[in-house]
Design an enzyme around this catalytic site. Structure first.
Site, PDB file in Angstrom:
ATOM      1  CG  HIS A 275      -0.970   1.358   7.240  1.00  0.00           C
ATOM      2  ND1 HIS A 275       0.447   1.245   8.263  1.00  0.00           N
ATOM      3  CD2 HIS A 275      -0.362   2.482   6.475  1.00  0.00           C
ATOM      4  CE1 HIS A 275       1.829   0.995   7.528  1.00  0.00           C
ATOM      5  NE2 HIS A 275       1.143   2.499   6.584  1.00  0.00           N
ATOM      6  CD  GLU A 276      -1.529   2.837   2.894  1.00  0.00           C
ATOM      7  OE1 GLU A 276      -0.805   3.521   2.491  1.00  0.00           O
ATOM      8  OE2 GLU A 276      -0.669   1.484   2.952  1.00  0.00           O
TER       9      GLU A 276
ATOM     10  CD  GLN B 164       3.919   5.974   2.546  1.00  0.00           C
ATOM     11  OE1 GLN B 164       2.472   5.126   2.090  1.00  0.00           O
ATOM     12  NE2 GLN B 164       4.212   4.649   2.730  1.00  0.00           N
TER      13      GLN B 164
ATOM     14  N   GLY C 185       0.868  -0.906  -0.180  1.00  0.00           N
ATOM     15  CA  GLY C 185      -0.343  -0.086  -0.421  1.00  0.00           C
ATOM     16  C   GLY C 185       1.108   1.120  -0.003  1.00  0.00           C
TER      17      GLY C 185
ATOM     18  CB  CYS D  15       4.779   2.073   6.764  1.00  0.00           C
ATOM     19  SG  CYS D  15       4.725   3.317   6.806  1.00  0.00           S
ATOM     20  CG  LEU D  16       6.677   0.218   1.219  1.00  0.00           C
ATOM     21  CD1 LEU D  16       5.823   0.912   0.082  1.00  0.00           C
ATOM     22  CD2 LEU D  16       8.001   0.105   1.598  1.00  0.00           C
TER      23      LEU D  16
ATOM     24  CG  HIS E 102       0.604   7.376   4.960  1.00  0.00           C
ATOM     25  ND1 HIS E 102       1.110   7.316   6.045  1.00  0.00           N
ATOM     26  CD2 HIS E 102       0.236   5.784   4.849  1.00  0.00           C
ATOM     27  CE1 HIS E 102       2.432   6.418   5.861  1.00  0.00           C
ATOM     28  NE2 HIS E 102       1.321   5.318   5.641  1.00  0.00           N
TER      29      HIS E 102
HETATM   30 NI    NI Z   1       2.342   3.326   5.727  1.00  0.00          NI
END
Ligand code: NI
Length: 194
Positions: free
Chosen positions: A158-159, A55, A50, A116-117, A162
């Site tokens: 989660h997204e 990000q 995701g 998370c990236l 963000h």
């Molecule tokens: Ni994330």
């Protein structure tokens, strides 16, 4: 399509952007679709399941996701994951979300070890509502409403966080957040040296 740099929390300027609240998209036009394509390519290259636009430094309310849960067909592209068991043959299923929102959340909670990236190589358990009713615009701009659960619901929440400037570590204790930051700083130093 282009692979873009993913912002990480160890960089103070990146963290300031990650803390921003993203802005609603007015129309799903070609420009937004190009952003989605870049995000998907960036996410696959990472690899991750995701990614929110913020990000990669774009504060529009756009999310891409691929949980590898596509229906197997003869011409379906199998998600390539080196080191995974052959039995875990996952089929690509790219999903696109514009202006995602949660309409309803279950009292029942679900605990999942998230990553998370933007917080590379740190994983920790987060508790969130197990089922949520969500709404969003898809890649063609059509409004979708659905009730979701499992990993899909975890990832959606989660997204969406963000887009509101919230990281999964914000759901953890101060101690764990500090531990995550140390881990990420170390990880990014090692990547630079590699
Ligand atoms: Ni994330």
């Amino acid at each position: 399509m282009a692979i873009r740099r993913i912002l990480t929390i160890d960089n103070a300027a990146d963290l300031a952007v990650l803390k921003k609240v993203s802005t609603p998209v007015e129309a799903v036009d070609a420009d937004v679709q190009t952003l989605m394509d870049d995000m998907l390519e960036t996410m696959y290259a990472a690899p991750g399941i995701g990614l929110a636009a913020v990000q990669i430094g774009d504060t529009r309310r756009v999310v891409v996701m691929d949980l590898g849960d596509g229906e197997p067909t003869t011409d379906a592209e199998v998600v390539d994951e080196a080191g995974e068991d052959a039995e875990a043959n996952r089929v690509a299923n790219p999903r696109f979300f514009v202006n995602p929102e949660i309409l309803w959340a279950s009292d029942e909670q679900f605990c999942y070890e998230e990553g998370c990236l933007s917080i590379p190589e740190y994983f920790d358990k987060v508790e969130r509502p197990a089922r949520v009713r969500v709404a969003y615009l898809d890649r063609s701009g059509a409004r979708i409403e659905e009730e979701i659960d499992g990993l899909y619901a975890v990832c959606f929440q989660h997204e969406l966080d963000h887009l509101n400037g919230v990281l999964f570590t914000d759901h953890l204790s101060r101690l764990k957040r500090d531990r995550a930051m140390s881990k990420v700083k170390k990880t990014m130093r090692m990547r630079e040296d590699a």
